[in-house]
Design an enzyme around this catalytic site. Structure first.
Site, PDB file in Angstrom:
ATOM      1  N   LYS A   9      31.715  48.001  38.173  1.00 47.25           N
ATOM      2  CA  LYS A   9      33.041  47.809  38.759  1.00 47.25           C
ATOM      3  C   LYS A   9      33.078  48.389  40.183  1.00 47.25           C
ATOM      4  CE  LYS A   9      35.211  47.863  34.161  1.00 47.25           C
ATOM      5  NZ  LYS A   9      36.141  48.598  33.251  1.00 47.25           N
ATOM      6  N   TYR A  49      39.239  39.185  31.078  1.00 49.21           N
ATOM      7  CA  TYR A  49      40.036  40.153  30.300  1.00 49.21           C
ATOM      8  C   TYR A  49      41.176  39.461  29.557  1.00 49.21           C
ATOM      9  CZ  TYR A  49      37.598  43.982  32.688  1.00 49.21           C
ATOM     10  OH  TYR A  49      36.644  44.865  33.148  1.00 49.21           O
ATOM     11  N   ASN A 112      36.357  53.504  35.124  1.00 47.62           N
ATOM     12  CA  ASN A 112      35.257  53.842  34.205  1.00 47.62           C
ATOM     13  C   ASN A 112      33.931  53.143  34.529  1.00 47.62           C
ATOM     14  OD1 ASN A 112      35.995  51.333  33.325  1.00 47.62           O
ATOM     15  ND2 ASN A 112      36.367  51.903  31.196  1.00 47.62           N
ATOM     16  N   HIS A 115      31.506  47.603  33.024  1.00 49.13           N
ATOM     17  CA  HIS A 115      31.958  46.745  31.920  1.00 49.13           C
ATOM     18  C   HIS A 115      30.731  46.189  31.209  1.00 49.13           C
ATOM     19  CE1 HIS A 115      33.895  43.417  29.753  1.00 49.13           C
ATOM     20  NE2 HIS A 115      32.807  42.739  30.080  1.00 49.13           N
ATOM     21  N   GLU A 126      31.654  35.419  28.469  1.00 50.09           N
ATOM     22  CA  GLU A 126      31.671  36.077  29.780  1.00 50.09           C
ATOM     23  C   GLU A 126      30.519  35.608  30.664  1.00 50.09           C
ATOM     24  OE1 GLU A 126      31.970  40.266  28.807  1.00 50.09           O
ATOM     25  OE2 GLU A 126      33.945  39.974  27.918  1.00 50.09           O
TER      26      GLU A 126
HETATM   27  N1  UDP Z   1      41.758  50.103  30.546  1.00 47.13           N
HETATM   28  C1  UDP Z   1      42.672  50.913  31.189  1.00 47.13           C
HETATM   29  N2  UDP Z   1      43.570  51.630  30.438  1.00 47.13           N
HETATM   30  C2  UDP Z   1      43.573  51.576  29.084  1.00 47.13           C
HETATM   31  C3  UDP Z   1      42.647  50.748  28.435  1.00 47.13           C
HETATM   32  C4  UDP Z   1      41.752  50.021  29.198  1.00 47.13           C
HETATM   33  O1  UDP Z   1      42.686  50.981  32.417  1.00 47.13           O
HETATM   34  O2  UDP Z   1      44.407  52.245  28.452  1.00 47.13           O
HETATM   35  C5  UDP Z   1      40.812  49.323  31.348  1.00 47.13           C
HETATM   36  C6  UDP Z   1      39.426  49.981  31.436  1.00 47.13           C
HETATM   37  O3  UDP Z   1      38.902  49.698  32.740  1.00 47.13           O
HETATM   38  C7  UDP Z   1      38.646  49.227  30.377  1.00 47.13           C
HETATM   39  C8  UDP Z   1      39.229  47.820  30.522  1.00 47.13           C
HETATM   40  O4  UDP Z   1      40.618  48.045  30.755  1.00 47.13           O
HETATM   41  O5  UDP Z   1      37.248  49.270  30.634  1.00 47.13           O
HETATM   42  C9  UDP Z   1      39.080  46.930  29.301  1.00 47.13           C
HETATM   43  O6  UDP Z   1      39.525  47.624  28.150  1.00 47.13           O
HETATM   44  P1  UDP Z   1      38.705  47.569  26.784  1.00 47.13           P
HETATM   45  O7  UDP Z   1      39.553  48.178  25.727  1.00 47.13           O
HETATM   46  O8  UDP Z   1      38.218  46.171  26.563  1.00 47.13           O
HETATM   47  O9  UDP Z   1      37.488  48.565  27.053  1.00 47.13           O
HETATM   48  P2  UDP Z   1      35.933  48.293  27.321  1.00 47.13           P
HETATM   49  O10 UDP Z   1      35.542  47.068  26.531  1.00 47.13           O
HETATM   50  O11 UDP Z   1      35.774  48.115  28.811  1.00 47.13           O
HETATM   51  O12 UDP Z   1      35.239  49.534  26.831  1.00 47.13           O
HETATM   52 MG    MG Z   2      36.403  45.228  26.347  1.00 48.39          MG
END
Ligand code: UDP
Ligand code: MG
Length: 150
Positions: A9, A49, A112, A115, A126
Site C-alpha cells: 500500500k 474491496y 497496515n 494487502h 483480485e
Molecule cells: N481497515 C480499516 N479499518 C478497519 C478495518 C479495515 O482501515 O476497522 C482497512 C485496512 O487497511 C484493511 C482493509 O481495510 O487492510 C481491508 O480490511 P480486511 O478486514 O479485509 O483486512 P485484510 O484482509 O486487509 O487483513
Molecule cells: Mg481482506
C-alpha cells in the site's frame, strides 16, 4: 501451483519497504510472477474491496489507497494464499505477531502496509481485476526441487 494477489500500500511504498517485503516473500520460496507500480483508480479500489463498500471505514480506506502509488504483485507457490496471509500478519498491526510484515512495520489498522488475498476465490478475482493474463510470467525457480518435498 496456486496464485495470490499481494499489494504494498502507499505507506509501504513511501517508507521504502518494497525491497524488504519482496525479499521476505522470495526468501520464503514463493515465486514473483508479475509486478508493477500504479495509483489505483476509484473503480478498481471499489472492485478490490467490494465486501467493504458499506463499512464505516471504507471512505478513509479509499482515500488512503488512492493517496500514492501501490506496488501490485502476483505470487505463485503451493498454498500461497494462506502462506502469504501468515507472512503479512493480522489486519491490525497492534495484534500482528512480531516477525510478520504488519507486526514488524505497521502501527495503525488504517496504515497496515500491505494487502493480500484471503481465499482462492478472492485471489482469482483480485488477480483478474489488476492483471491481464499476458502480464503474468510463470517460470521455474532453480531451487524448486529443494523447496518442496514432492
Ligand atoms: N481497515 C480499516 N479499518 C478497519 C478495518 C479495515 O482501515 O476497522 C482497512 C485496512 O487497511 C484493511 C482493509 O481495510 O487492510 C481491508 O480490511 P480486511 O478486514 O479485509 O483486512 P485484510 O484482509 O486487509 O487483513
Ligand atoms: Mg481482506
Amino acid at each position: 501451483m496456486d496464485r495470490t494477489f499481494v499489494m504494498i500500500k502507499p505507506d509501504g511504498v513511501q517508507r521504502g519497504l518494497v525491497g524488504e517485503i519482496v525479499s521476505r516473500l522470495e526468501s520464503k520460496g514463493l515465486k514473483l510472477i508479475a509486478a508493477r507500480f500504479e495509483i489505483l483508480s476509484e473503480k478498481r479500489i471499489n472492485e478490490q474491496y467490494r465486501e467493504h463498500l458499506k463499512k464505516p471505514f471504507f471512505p478513509s480506506l479509499k482515500k488512503y489507497i488512492m493517496g500514492g502509488p501501490c506496488f501490485l504483485m502476483v505470487w505463485e507457490g503451493r498454498d500461497v494464499v494462506s502462506i502469504v496471509r501468515k507472512v503479512i500478519g493480522a489486519t491490525n498491526p497492534q495484534e500482528a505477531s512480531p516477525g510478520t510484515i504488519r507486526g514488524d512495520f505497521g502501527n495503525d489498522i488504517g496504515r497496515n502496509v500491505i494487502h493480500a488475498s484471503d481465499s482462492h476465490e478472492s485471489a482469482a478475482h483480485e488477480i483478474a481485476i489488476h492483471f491481464k493474463p499476458a502480464e503474468l510470467f510463470p517460470y521455474t525457480r532453480i531451487d524448486e526441487s529443494v523447496i518442496y518435498e514432492y
